[in-house]
Design a protein around this motif. Sequence first.
Motif, PDB file in Angstrom:
ATOM      1  N   ARG A  28       0.703  -1.222  -0.074  1.00  0.00           N
ATOM      2  CA  ARG A  28      -0.505   0.067   0.271  1.00  0.00           C
ATOM      3  C   ARG A  28       1.113   1.591  -0.316  1.00  0.00           C
ATOM      4  NH1 ARG A  28      -4.646   2.491  -1.546  1.00  0.00           N
ATOM      5  NH2 ARG A  28      -5.610   3.690  -0.407  1.00  0.00           N
ATOM      6  N   VAL A  29       2.016   1.396   0.931  1.00  0.00           N
ATOM      7  CA  VAL A  29       2.472   2.025   0.657  1.00  0.00           C
ATOM      8  C   VAL A  29       3.079   2.808  -0.024  1.00  0.00           C
ATOM      9  CG1 VAL A  29       5.112   3.026   1.819  1.00  0.00           C
ATOM     10  CG2 VAL A  29       3.790   2.311   3.468  1.00  0.00           C
ATOM     11  N   ARG A  30       3.752   1.947  -1.366  1.00  0.00           N
ATOM     12  CA  ARG A  30       4.166   1.599  -3.156  1.00  0.00           C
ATOM     13  C   ARG A  30       3.859   1.819  -3.520  1.00  0.00           C
ATOM     14  NH1 ARG A  30       5.660  -3.682  -3.586  1.00  0.00           N
ATOM     15  NH2 ARG A  30       6.070  -4.117  -1.157  1.00  0.00           N
ATOM     16  N   GLN A  31       2.353   2.007  -3.448  1.00  0.00           N
ATOM     17  CA  GLN A  31       0.954   1.879  -4.456  1.00  0.00           C
ATOM     18  C   GLN A  31       1.156   4.243  -4.007  1.00  0.00           C
ATOM     19  OE1 GLN A  31      -1.776   0.213  -2.817  1.00  0.00           O
ATOM     20  NE2 GLN A  31      -1.760  -1.792  -4.556  1.00  0.00           N
ATOM     21  N   LEU A  32       0.870   4.320  -2.574  1.00  0.00           N
ATOM     22  CA  LEU A  32       1.016   5.608  -2.450  1.00  0.00           C
ATOM     23  C   LEU A  32       1.909   6.405  -2.634  1.00  0.00           C
ATOM     24  CD1 LEU A  32      -0.996   5.404   1.325  1.00  0.00           C
ATOM     25  CD2 LEU A  32      -2.154   5.590  -0.934  1.00  0.00           C
ATOM     26  N   ARG A  33       3.015   5.592  -2.663  1.00  0.00           N
ATOM     27  CA  ARG A  33       4.630   6.704  -3.517  1.00  0.00           C
ATOM     28  C   ARG A  33       4.513   6.695  -4.662  1.00  0.00           C
ATOM     29  NH1 ARG A  33       9.267   3.813   0.618  1.00  0.00           N
ATOM     30  NH2 ARG A  33       8.425   4.706   2.342  1.00  0.00           N
ATOM     31  N   ALA A  34       3.677   6.005  -5.269  1.00  0.00           N
ATOM     32  CA  ALA A  34       3.273   6.417  -6.777  1.00  0.00           C
ATOM     33  C   ALA A  34       2.369   6.857  -7.089  1.00  0.00           C
ATOM     34  CB  ALA A  34       3.068   5.239  -7.621  1.00  0.00           C
ATOM     35  N   ARG A  35       1.583   7.369  -6.551  1.00  0.00           N
ATOM     36  CA  ARG A  35       0.239   8.356  -6.840  1.00  0.00           C
ATOM     37  C   ARG A  35       0.730   9.872  -6.327  1.00  0.00           C
ATOM     38  NH1 ARG A  35      -4.707   6.828  -4.095  1.00  0.00           N
ATOM     39  NH2 ARG A  35      -5.583   8.530  -4.130  1.00  0.00           N
ATOM     40  N   CYS A  36       1.686   9.556  -4.874  1.00  0.00           N
ATOM     41  CA  CYS A  36       1.827  10.796  -4.937  1.00  0.00           C
ATOM     42  C   CYS A  36       3.606  10.880  -6.157  1.00  0.00           C
ATOM     43  CB  CYS A  36       3.272  10.933  -3.734  1.00  0.00           C
ATOM     44  SG  CYS A  36       1.887  11.099  -2.034  1.00  0.00           S
ATOM     45  N   GLY A  37       4.267  10.696  -6.301  1.00  0.00           N
ATOM     46  CA  GLY A  37       5.395  11.215  -7.629  1.00  0.00           C
ATOM     47  C   GLY A  37       4.194  11.330  -8.471  1.00  0.00           C
ATOM     48  N   ASP A  38       3.157  11.149  -9.482  1.00  0.00           N
ATOM     49  CA  ASP A  38       2.307  11.246  -9.997  1.00  0.00           C
ATOM     50  C   ASP A  38       1.852  13.037  -9.868  1.00  0.00           C
ATOM     51  OD1 ASP A  38       2.779   9.126 -11.110  1.00  0.00           O
ATOM     52  OD2 ASP A  38       0.820   8.389 -11.164  1.00  0.00           O
ATOM     53  N   HIS A  39       1.737  12.847  -8.806  1.00  0.00           N
ATOM     54  CA  HIS A  39       0.767  14.137  -8.296  1.00  0.00           C
ATOM     55  C   HIS A  39       2.149  15.591  -8.329  1.00  0.00           C
ATOM     56  CE1 HIS A  39      -3.180  13.432  -7.526  1.00  0.00           C
ATOM     57  NE2 HIS A  39      -2.650  12.053  -6.768  1.00  0.00           N
ATOM     58  N   ASP A  40       3.261  14.508  -8.200  1.00  0.00           N
ATOM     59  CA  ASP A  40       4.134  15.833  -7.662  1.00  0.00           C
ATOM     60  C   ASP A  40       4.757  15.948  -9.182  1.00  0.00           C
ATOM     61  OD1 ASP A  40       6.246  17.422  -6.687  1.00  0.00           O
ATOM     62  OD2 ASP A  40       7.399  15.773  -7.066  1.00  0.00           O
ATOM     63  N   LYS A  41       4.737  15.035 -10.183  1.00  0.00           N
ATOM     64  CA  LYS A  41       4.593  15.724 -11.367  1.00  0.00           C
ATOM     65  C   LYS A  41       3.956  16.607 -11.973  1.00  0.00           C
ATOM     66  CE  LYS A  41       7.498  11.413 -12.611  1.00  0.00           C
ATOM     67  NZ  LYS A  41       7.305  10.409 -13.389  1.00  0.00           N
ATOM     68  N   THR A  42       2.235  16.269 -11.444  1.00  0.00           N
ATOM     69  CA  THR A  42       1.853  17.548 -11.896  1.00  0.00           C
ATOM     70  C   THR A  42       1.667  18.512 -11.574  1.00  0.00           C
ATOM     71  OG1 THR A  42      -0.001  15.069 -12.217  1.00  0.00           O
ATOM     72  CG2 THR A  42      -1.168  17.480 -12.034  1.00  0.00           C
ATOM     73  N   LEU A  43       1.767  18.838 -10.303  1.00  0.00           N
ATOM     74  CA  LEU A  43       2.242  20.366  -9.793  1.00  0.00           C
ATOM     75  C   LEU A  43       3.452  20.850 -10.613  1.00  0.00           C
ATOM     76  CD1 LEU A  43       1.836  19.334  -6.321  1.00  0.00           C
ATOM     77  CD2 LEU A  43      -0.428  20.437  -7.879  1.00  0.00           C
ATOM     78  N   GLN A  44       4.848  20.167 -10.676  1.00  0.00           N
ATOM     79  CA  GLN A  44       5.576  20.349 -11.045  1.00  0.00           C
ATOM     80  C   GLN A  44       5.203  20.904 -12.759  1.00  0.00           C
ATOM     81  OE1 GLN A  44       8.835  17.791 -10.864  1.00  0.00           O
ATOM     82  NE2 GLN A  44       9.370  18.427  -8.957  1.00  0.00           N
ATOM     83  N   THR A  45       4.522  20.494 -12.959  1.00  0.00           N
ATOM     84  CA  THR A  45       4.385  21.293 -14.669  1.00  0.00           C
ATOM     85  C   THR A  45       3.466  22.131 -15.002  1.00  0.00           C
ATOM     86  OG1 THR A  45       2.594  19.065 -14.687  1.00  0.00           O
ATOM     87  CG2 THR A  45       4.120  18.440 -15.886  1.00  0.00           C
ATOM     88  N   GLU A  46       2.112  21.818 -13.914  1.00  0.00           N
ATOM     89  CA  GLU A  46       0.970  23.219 -13.103  1.00  0.00           C
ATOM     90  C   GLU A  46       1.951  24.202 -12.553  1.00  0.00           C
ATOM     91  OE1 GLU A  46      -2.609  25.123 -13.639  1.00  0.00           O
ATOM     92  OE2 GLU A  46      -1.913  23.130 -14.344  1.00  0.00           O
TER      93      GLU A  46
END
Length: 148
Positions: A28-46
């Motif tokens: 579950r932690v790995r899944q959440l880290r992957a989701r956070c990474g995706d959100h982090d990339k989205t925030l950086q592009t925004e």
Amino acid sequence: MFLTLLPYLTVVANLALVLGVILSLSQRVRQLRARCGDHDKTLQTETARLSSEIVELKTRVLELEQTGSSNSASAPIPAVATGTSVNNTLRSKVLKMHRLGQSADRIAGNLRVPRGEVDLLVKVHKIVMRPYEEVVLAPLRGTAPEKS
């Protein structure tokens, strides 16, 4: 014999349960880290997009200020409204121009504010000042001021 092994079997079963819980939590932690990474990339592009838009707007404002200053060197400085409340400088300018007898249209044009805002400021000032005017003007009329 079964009774002698029962405590060891319960310990093994509990260890297996704990191991299963730990493994599921790590997944579950790995899944959440992957989701956070995706959100982090989205925030950086925004953030990068918004930063570039801010730079474009700054350059546009500078261009407009330069063209505006070259068009009319003696243009009145616009009054600035902050948030939803009118700033005191604008209010004092509107009231001063009104006392000097200028029309609401002319005041609005000179200060670059909507005419409705000028009318509202004048009306509110009249409403607020009404009790004070009654006290000041009552001795001149020879009557006592009214109590509200």
